[in-house]
Motif scaffolding. Structure first.
Motif, short mmCIF file in Angstrom:
data_model
loop_
_atom_site.label_atom_id
_atom_site.label_comp_id
_atom_site.label_asym_id
_atom_site.label_seq_id
_atom_site.Cartn_x
_atom_site.Cartn_y
_atom_site.Cartn_z
N GLN A 87 0.84 -1.19 0.00
CA GLN A 87 0.00 0.00 0.00
C GLN A 87 0.88 1.26 0.00
N ARG A 88 1.91 1.24 0.84
CA ARG A 88 2.81 2.38 0.95
C ARG A 88 3.58 2.61 -0.35
N LEU A 89 4.14 1.52 -0.89
CA LEU A 89 4.95 1.66 -2.11
C LEU A 89 4.08 2.06 -3.31
N ARG A 90 2.85 1.58 -3.33
CA ARG A 90 1.96 1.96 -4.43
C ARG A 90 1.59 3.44 -4.32
N LYS A 91 1.50 3.92 -3.11
CA LYS A 91 1.20 5.33 -2.93
C LYS A 91 2.38 6.17 -3.44
#
Lengths: 416, 131
Positions: A401-405
């Motif tokens: 989720q963080r990396l996709r953000k």
């Protein structure tokens, strides 16, 4: 207090089990003899090497004289390929350039050994493609066999995506071809399998598989690093490639790694004794347990994380392997984030290895570079618990989720 | 396997600065290639300082890539913000790496796209302005 680390990279290597270590320890300082020495020190070491050889032979359903100890699967694979070539050229009757068939997704030690003999103009090589499921097609392999094919080398279980190859079927095909050639008088084509990833979970009876050569490594089966085996069926035309003493039936020169060999013998015996007590034995139970846990992992990851995919066949795969890829995430960043959380996994992304190309295995599956960059290999072992898997999935979700953000829609916009 | 990164790289990777998109950017550029694994987008907003010079008023990035790619994006934006466009044009790979406490050698050429992205964004802005 530092948090407990979670190891989910058992395909890379395994910890030496307690029983194995216990058997190895006396052979460092106490029973340190050279197995080639005639005196009692040497004999003590030789006895230990012999016992290990017996255990290994027993595991593979082979004869004692067919087991060659080497430094690992890499050396065993090199010996198999280059030793066969050497033997072929040693016979003046063999005048045409030989042909070798292997697969496009072998481990680098097989692939690069093949490329090396190809470059030296010693053999022509066919690199068989794989299907979308990560499995080679035996019919296609059969079609690739030529008059001058001397060796077919196919890995048993792929180290990255864990897919299982139809070794037994290929063995039968080769057997038939040999029989049809000169009334069964020819030994070619020979059949080799790199079984490094198969020993823990699959039947490795060499007769059942129909292989002439088989390689393995101790450190993948809770044994020590730096020791492995090449099984060479009696009568196989092969020559040593390393010059030196007469060790290992003159097939592999160099002082025996006695503690390592002892450890390998014990590690393989532990698998054997556990298999022998099927279906209630510990090994069977442990394999079942790992399989259940791995299925749980795959199901949960694919369900709870969007744009997550499994690489390779869902069914024909090693019970301990889950190879994923995720859109819009790069594998090294994923690996790094998990490592910060104390979780160890592996990726086929180029960015983690210093190479410029992502894993040849993932590309062979037909994945695009950007897809291969988002891959993650999770491999379970006998110490893996459900609690660890649950923690891993929880962290993986957060991290993706963080990396996709961070990546935003950068890839989507690039492609459109 | 994961390369050994400096503490500073890990800090910028874990908590990147100036990460995100910008609605009314004066210039938006994307650099890199998904084939190599790294893709970066920069959003540039230009302002004027008290001396009447053009400066980087705001700068944001989005990056798909490895640890080094994210950390260098973060550091580049950090270094450039508030600088005049001429000063920002001079930010080099070496400078970004130095501020991050060094980068593994292999990462210097493949993941260090941030300086290029920054320059391209400024060039893009100037081109649009002179039209």
């Amino acid at each position: 207090m530092p948090k407990k680390k979670i190891y989910l990279d058992y395909a890379a290597t395994t910890p030496v089990s307690k029983e194995v270590l216990k058997e190895m320890l006396p052979f460092f300082s106490e029973k340190f003899g050279n197995a080639m020495s005639v005196h009692s020190f040497g004999q003590e070491a030789l006895e230990a090497v012999d016992l290990a050889r017996e255990r290994v032979a027993n595991f593979f359903g082979a004869q004692i004289g067919e087991i060659i100890f080497a430094s690992g699967a890499t050396e065993a694979n090199n010996l198999a390929i280059k030793g066969l070539i050497k033997s072929y050229y040693a016979d003046p009757k063999n005048k045409i350039k030989p042909h070798i068939i292997t697969t496009i997704f072998e481990h680098h030690c097989v692939l690069n050994a093949c490329k090396a003999v190809e470059k030296e103009n010693l053999a022509e090589i066919t690199y068989l493609p794989i299907g979308k499921d990560g499995i080679i097609n035996p019919t296609q392999l059969k079609k690739a066999i030529k008059k001058n094919t001397i060796l077919i080398s196919v890995m048993y279980v792929n180290n990255e995506i864990g897919t299982v190859q139809p070794i037994e079927t290929i063995g039968k095909i080769i057997q038939k071809i040999r029989q049809s050639k000169t009334e069964g008088k020819t030994l070619y084509p020979l059949f080799h399998t790199d079984a490094a990833q198969a020993i823990n979970y699959f039947d490795c009876d060499v007769k059942k598989l129909g292989v002439d050569l088989l390689s393995m490594s101790a450190h993948k089966i809770y044994g020590p690093k730096g020791v492995g085996v090449l099984y060479i069926k009696k009568g196989t035309p092969i020559k040593h490639i390393q010059d030196g003493g007469d060790q290992e039936f003159k097939m592999r020169a160099g002082t025996h790694n006695v503690p390592g060999i002892v450890g390998l013998g014990k590690a393989i015996e532990l698998i054997n004794s556990q298999l022998a007590t099927l279906p209630t034995g510990r090994q069977a139970r442990n394999s079942q347990r790992i399989l259940k846990l791995r299925n749980y992992l795959i199901k949960k990851v694919l369900k709870e994380i969007s744009k997550a995919y499994l690489n390779g066949s869902k069914i024909k795969r090693s019970p301990n392997n889950a190879s994923f890829r995720f859109d819009n995430v790069e594998g090294e960043g994923l690996l790094l984030s998990l490592d910060i959380e104390g979780i160890a996994v592996s990726t086929g992304s180029a960015c983690s290895s210093g190479a410029l190309e992502p894993s040849h295995v993932l590309l062979a599956l037909g994945l695009k570079h950007e897809q291969a960059h988002g891959s993650l290999r999770v491999t379970l072992g006998k110490e893996t618990t459900k609690k660890e898997i649950d923690f891993f999935i929880k962290k993986l979700k957060e991290i993706i989720q963080r990396l996709r953000k961070i990546s935003g829609g950068v890839l989507k916009d690039f492609n459109s | 396997m994961p390369l050994k990164y400096s503490k500073k790289v890990l800090e910028h990777f874990t908590r990147p600065h100036n990460q995100g998109s910008m609605k009314k950017a004066d210039a938006t550029v994307t650099v890199g290639n998904p084939k190599c694994g790294d893709l970066m987008r920069f959003y540039l907003k230009v302002g004027i300082n008290t001396k009447g010079q053009e400066i980087i008023k705001d700068l944001k990035f989005e990056t798909l890539g490895c640890g080094a790619a994210i950390a260098t994006s973060s550091m580049a934006t950090e270094l450039a913000k508030g600088k005049t466009l001429d000063e920002a044009m001079k930010i080099s790979k070496d400078q970004i790496a130095k501020e991050l406490g060094g980068l593994p050698k292999v990462k210097m050429h493949c993941s260090m796209l941030a300086d290029e992205g920054l320059r391209r964004a400024i060039e893009e802005y100037r081109k649009a302005k002179n039209k």
